[in-house]
Design an enzyme around this catalytic site. Sequence first.
Site, PDB file in Angstrom:
ATOM      1  N   ASP A   8     -12.593 -48.204 123.621  1.00 19.51           N
ATOM      2  CA  ASP A   8     -13.937 -49.268 123.942  1.00 19.51           C
ATOM      3  C   ASP A   8     -15.003 -49.454 122.741  1.00 19.51           C
ATOM      4  O   ASP A   8     -14.393 -49.135 121.339  1.00 19.51           O
ATOM      5  CB  ASP A   8     -14.704 -48.425 125.027  1.00 19.51           C
ATOM      6  CG  ASP A   8     -15.241 -47.356 124.829  1.00 19.51           C
ATOM      7  OD1 ASP A   8     -15.370 -46.850 123.712  1.00 19.51           O
ATOM      8  OD2 ASP A   8     -16.208 -46.804 125.702  1.00 19.51           O
ATOM      9  N   CYS A  65     -12.579 -43.396 123.240  1.00 19.07           N
ATOM     10  CA  CYS A  65     -13.961 -43.860 123.548  1.00 19.07           C
ATOM     11  C   CYS A  65     -15.123 -42.904 122.855  1.00 19.07           C
ATOM     12  O   CYS A  65     -14.711 -42.424 121.888  1.00 19.07           O
ATOM     13  CB  CYS A  65     -14.182 -43.954 125.017  1.00 19.07           C
ATOM     14  SG  CYS A  65     -14.117 -42.370 126.121  1.00 19.07           S
ATOM     15  N   THR A  67     -16.502 -40.191 123.808  1.00 20.66           N
ATOM     16  CA  THR A  67     -16.198 -38.750 124.053  1.00 20.66           C
ATOM     17  C   THR A  67     -14.585 -38.387 124.144  1.00 20.66           C
ATOM     18  O   THR A  67     -14.458 -37.402 124.337  1.00 20.66           O
ATOM     19  CB  THR A  67     -16.963 -38.020 125.400  1.00 20.66           C
ATOM     20  OG1 THR A  67     -16.532 -39.087 126.342  1.00 20.66           O
ATOM     21  CG2 THR A  67     -18.488 -38.185 125.330  1.00 20.66           C
ATOM     22  N   HIS A  98       3.418 -27.730 126.030  1.00 20.87           N
ATOM     23  CA  HIS A  98       3.147 -27.151 127.167  1.00 20.87           C
ATOM     24  C   HIS A  98       2.857 -28.150 128.279  1.00 20.87           C
ATOM     25  O   HIS A  98       3.227 -27.897 129.511  1.00 20.87           O
ATOM     26  CB  HIS A  98       1.619 -26.279 127.209  1.00 20.87           C
ATOM     27  CG  HIS A  98       2.189 -25.029 126.547  1.00 20.87           C
ATOM     28  ND1 HIS A  98       1.323 -23.926 126.566  1.00 20.87           N
ATOM     29  CD2 HIS A  98       3.093 -24.705 125.506  1.00 20.87           C
ATOM     30  CE1 HIS A  98       1.838 -22.924 125.835  1.00 20.87           C
ATOM     31  NE2 HIS A  98       2.554 -23.311 125.204  1.00 20.87           N
ATOM     32  N   HIS A 133       7.433 -24.438 131.488  1.00 22.59           N
ATOM     33  CA  HIS A 133       6.236 -25.640 131.287  1.00 22.59           C
ATOM     34  C   HIS A 133       6.681 -26.670 132.149  1.00 22.59           C
ATOM     35  O   HIS A 133       5.878 -27.217 132.759  1.00 22.59           O
ATOM     36  CB  HIS A 133       6.096 -25.964 129.879  1.00 22.59           C
ATOM     37  CG  HIS A 133       5.523 -24.859 129.198  1.00 22.59           C
ATOM     38  ND1 HIS A 133       4.456 -24.199 129.365  1.00 22.59           N
ATOM     39  CD2 HIS A 133       6.332 -24.289 127.961  1.00 22.59           C
ATOM     40  CE1 HIS A 133       4.256 -23.367 128.087  1.00 22.59           C
ATOM     41  NE2 HIS A 133       5.417 -23.149 127.712  1.00 22.59           N
TER      42      HIS A 133
END
Length: 149
Positions: A8, A65, A67, A98, A133
Amino acid sequence: MKIAIGNDHAATDLKMEIMEYVKGLGHEVINFGTDGYESCNYPEFGEKVGRAVVSGEADCGILICGTGVGISMAANKVKGVRCGVCSDVTTAHLIKEHNNANIIAFGARIVGNELAKDIVKSYLEAEFLGGRHQKRIDMITEIEEKEYQ
Ligand code: RB5
């Protein structure tokens, strides 16, 4: 690899830098993000990158973005996406090894540009380890199957 990238307005400059960096590592980049600075809505770009990865148009994705959180939440709503937010190189390779993450996300307001490049490199070079996994990935997929009938 073919890498879908999305961002963004909070991450336009970092996206440009990461695109050049990834190309320099020998990858092809498909840009689904904004190239502008006007306020826009991160879910749009999370969805576009998620769909590109799940459809096979891209091998994996990078989302940025402010965060990394909102855009990753949006991408994770696309069936088949496993996207995680990383602010360090250890998590960046572990989400591949993982969790077999097919998209990595981070925040332009959280990590510096050089750390962002290291995060991307660490993720792109890692390989899914399978074994124990895989069972856990299958369990995540089962949850998804129950939600999206
Ligand atoms: C935009 O201001 C900001 O909310 C967005 O980039 C992101 O950080 C959301 O998770």
